[in-house]
Design a protein around this motif. Structure first.
Motif, short mmCIF file in Angstrom:
data_model
loop_
_atom_site.label_atom_id
_atom_site.label_comp_id
_atom_site.label_asym_id
_atom_site.label_seq_id
_atom_site.Cartn_x
_atom_site.Cartn_y
_atom_site.Cartn_z
N ALA A 12 0.83 -1.21 0.00
CA ALA A 12 0.00 0.00 0.00
C ALA A 12 0.86 1.26 0.00
CB ALA A 12 -0.93 0.01 1.21
N GLU A 67 1.65 11.33 -2.68
CA GLU A 67 1.40 9.94 -2.32
C GLU A 67 0.63 9.81 -1.02
OE1 GLU A 67 4.26 6.96 -2.60
OE2 GLU A 67 5.11 7.66 -4.48
N SER A 75 -2.95 10.41 -1.61
CA SER A 75 -3.68 9.34 -2.31
C SER A 75 -3.78 8.09 -1.43
CB SER A 75 -3.02 9.04 -3.65
OG SER A 75 -1.91 8.20 -3.49
N ILE A 76 -2.77 7.84 -0.59
CA ILE A 76 -2.88 6.72 0.35
C ILE A 76 -4.01 6.97 1.32
CG2 ILE A 76 -1.72 5.59 2.29
CD1 ILE A 76 0.93 5.99 0.71
N ARG A 82 -6.66 8.68 0.79
CA ARG A 82 -7.93 8.50 0.08
C ARG A 82 -8.23 7.00 -0.04
NH1 ARG A 82 -6.61 11.41 -4.47
NH2 ARG A 82 -6.67 13.46 -3.50
N ASP A 83 -7.18 6.20 -0.31
CA ASP A 83 -7.38 4.75 -0.46
C ASP A 83 -7.86 4.11 0.84
OD1 ASP A 83 -6.52 5.04 -2.99
OD2 ASP A 83 -4.53 4.15 -2.69
N VAL A 84 -7.19 4.42 1.96
CA VAL A 84 -7.50 3.71 3.20
C VAL A 84 -8.66 4.34 3.96
CG1 VAL A 84 -5.14 2.85 3.47
CG2 VAL A 84 -5.78 5.01 4.52
#
Lengths: 389, 305
Positions: free
Chosen positions: A138, A193, A196-197, A199-201
């Motif tokens: 991730a 990054e 965006s991480i 946003r992902d988690v």
């Protein structure tokens, strides 16, 4: 994203990831006591990327450490997801921290570092390896599990620290200036990054920084800290475009202030006004204005050529100094240098100058320039020198 | 050069004598000579005074004494070593000495760890200075004074027994336990200081990170603090172990009739009766310490010192 100012506080307590009420922290006692945090109220929503921005010593890191549980508040409460955790130890709180120095365990492999929190919770070895591996993926660091932290670069260590915190799926992730030790290029890359991480988690991030650009580019909301208090909370655009105080205007971007005397002459209104440099149009002295524009004439006192743009420091006839930033579309360094000493007119749309609710005082006029304090000099030139990095 | 004119207007330092310049220049051009000059004194000390005497001791271990005249017989024989290995009394005393040295090391480590942790991580800077001084001060006091102080405290009619009498018990009296306590006290600073230094090098953020990831204090101690200060504990243990193994004075003062291995060596020399036997006996602590260092080396701790 929810705006604390706009959202009435009728939501159930559990709706907020973090609620701080009347938070204070005093170090030392008696005459030598330092009020590091002096009454902070903040509500941070679930899933938000929330930044605490301020100069060093403004109390932002102390607030973060009180959320994590490393410091006990002198007064006030910390609530996480509705539960009062003020008196709980760090290991009893559903938060994880990414430390400024990363704090990776040097005697453990990367995989063991990432799996540390899982091991503490009693997750079995096989599952630990799988989940730690996923966390490393991730953060775009797959296949590094067997290395020792000493074999990694600064940026890689930073990612391992992030993976180590994220793998526990905390309710809130606290980040204490995590990009401070990286060089500029890497920092810009990691900003993108990290966002965006997050946003992902979908985990709430509370991000401490002294870099206004970092706070503006990554955050859903920003809280600006000054002398242990929160001066303003809001979305980046609001904090930048509509600073409430002279301190916020000066710390978040370049501060252009029209003090009461100049404001009366130029705008015909009382009060202190702030205008962002890029909103100013530099035209020939006496040139005609477009509809809805106001203008002030002055002399170019300084020209700073910065490649992509040029900064002009203009001494207004009305008394203040303003900084204008112009993009170098056609001009060369020689062209702009010739502007020095010339009479120009600065024009801007009336709505771009807005009144500060708190008049500047000598102590909070400007956080950076040593010449701050409008009382000590004839012109409040100090404020105009505060530069965005 | 015109002597009346200062060409650099006094900017350079006073000129050095010509001979000094010439020697400096020569040394600069010949690094090997420079190295020899630098190291000859310590090398002489190490080789002659230290390794030389050690070699002499090994050689003397193979000599013997004429039991009638008391003269040295410089003919190699393994008699001394044979006596040491075959007679039960020497094996018993050797094992007792090892046990005392090991116990002193373990007890010192157990006392020093929390003390050093408090010093390095909890105490305020002022308290820290005060306590470090308190740890160091006994090192400046005479060995005998300290040993006799413990004799007063632990003797049958001593302070400890007096304090314990109302509870229907008494102190340990002179013996192997009292010797262990006294040695543990004497060498404790040598254990505290390396661990203190090791803990100071340990960033606080590592402890915070461990707590942050859900670990209790005990867990953090086992999986973060202990592995990272292990090299420091080992460094301290080298002192406590080898010093305990070589001690023969404390046991004479507080040990009662107890004998440690160093007493055998001392008695063979001080009595003037059998120096070669003393030399042979001295091989045991040398070998024990070498073996200990080899064991430590296998753990990789020496590289971290």
């Amino acid at each position: 994203m929810p705006d604390a100012a706009a959202t009435p506080h009728t939501e159930p307590d559990t709706w907020w990831a973090v609620r701080l009420a009347g938070l204070r922290k005093t170090f030392g006692t008696g005459a030598g006591a330092v009020h590091a945090v002096d009454g902070v109220d903040l509500d941070i929503a679930d899933g938000e990327f929330f930044s605490m921005l301020g100069p060093s010593g403004s109390g932002k890191t102390t607030v973060l450490r009180m959320i994590a549980g490393f410091e006990l508040p002198t007064a006030g409460t910390v609530r996480l997801g509705g539960a009062d955790v003020t008196a709980l130890a760090p290991f009893q709180r559903d938060v994880n921290t990414v430390f400024q120095d990363y704090a990776l365990f040097p005697h453990m492999s990367v995989l063991d570092n990432v799996g540390y929190g899982l091991r503490v919770k009693g997750v079995r070895r096989a599952e630990r390896r799988v989940r730690a591996g996923e966390a490393l993926e991730a953060v775009r660091l797959p296949g590094y599990g067997d290395r020792k932290p000493s074999q990694l670069s600064g940026g890689q260590r930073q990612r391992v620290a992030l993976a180590r915190a994220l793998v526990n799926r905390p309710r809130v992730l606290l980040l204490d200036e995590p990009l401070g030790a990286l060089d500029l290029k890497l920092r810009e890359q990691m900003q993108i990054e990290l966002k965006s991480i997050q946003r992902d988690v979908g985990i709430t991030f509370v991000f401490v920084t002294h870099d206004q650009e970092e706070a503006l580019t990554m955050s859903d909301r920003v809280a600006v800290f000054h002398q242990g208090r929160v001066e303003q909370v809001g979305p980046p655009a609001q904090v930048y475009e509509r600073p409430r105080t002279a301190f916020v205007a000066g710390f978040v971007g370049t501060s252009n202030l029209l003090h009461p005397d100049a404001a009366r002459a130029v705008l015909g209104r009382d009060g202190t006004f702030s205008i962002r440099p890029e909103k100013l149009r530099v035209v020939e002295a006496g040139a005609a204005l477009a509809g809805g524009e106001v203008a002030a004439d002055g002399v170019v006192r300084e020209v700073v050529y910065a490649g992509a743009n040029t900064r002009l420091v203009v001494a207004l006839d009305a008394g203040d100094e303003l900084v204008a930033v112009q993009q170098n579309r056609r001009e060369s360094a020689a062209d702009v240098a010739a502007l020095r000493g010339q009479r120009v007119r600065l024009a801007w749309r009336a709505e771009h100058a807005f009144e500060l609710t708190h008049a500047p005082t000598p102590e909070n006029t400007d956080p950076q320039a040593p010449t701050s304090g409008s009382g000590s000099e004839p012109g409040p030139s100090g404020a105009t020198h505060a530069s965005p990095r | 050069m015109d002597p009346g004119v200062d060409p650099d207007q006094g900017l350079t330092r006073r000129r050095r004598p010509r001979a000094v310049v010439r020697v400096s220049g020569f040394l600069h051009r010949h690094p090997l000579v420079r190295l020899l000059g630098l190291l000859s004194a310590p090398m002489l000390w190490l080789v002659v005074a230290y390794l030389g005497s050690l070699a002499l001791m090994f050689a003397a271990a193979l000599w013997s004494v004429d039991s009638f005249t008391g003269n040295l017989i410089r003919v190699p024989t393994l008699d001394n070593l044979r006596t040491l290995i075959t007679q039960d009394v020497y094996r018993t005393v050797a094992l007792r000495s090892l046990a005392v040295a090991a116990s002193v090391t373990v007890v010192d480590a157990m006392i020093a760890l929390p003390m050093a942790f408090y010093l390095a991580k909890v105490a305020s800077p002022g308290t820290q200075r005060l306590l470090v001084a308190a740890v160091l001060t006994p090192l400046w006091a005479s060995y005998l004074v300290k040993a006799y102080a413990w004799r007063t405290m632990l003797a049958n009619d001593g302070v400890l027994s007096w304090a314990l009498r109302p509870f229907g018990t008494s102190g340990p009296d002179f013996g192997v336990v009292t010797t262990g306590i006294t040695l543990g006290y004497l060498w404790l600073p040598f254990m505290i200081l390396p661990i203190f230094a090791g803990l100071q090098r340990l960033p606080d953020s590592l402890l915070e990170a461990s707590a942050d990831l859900g670990a209790s204090a005990g867990w953090t101690f086992r999986s973060v603090v202990l592995p990272l200060v292990f090299p420091s504990i080992v460094a301290g243990s080298i002192f406590t172990f080898s010093l305990s193994l070589g001690d023969y004075i404390a046991v004479k003062i507080v040990g009662g009739s107890t004998q440690l291995f160093a007493n055998i060596i001392y008695d063979s020399i001080a009595g003037g009766t059998n120096p070669p036997f003393a030399a042979a006996a001295a091989l045991f602590p040398v070998l024990a310490v070498l073996l200990y260092l080899a064991l430590i080396r296998r753990t990789g701790a020496l590289e971290n010192l």
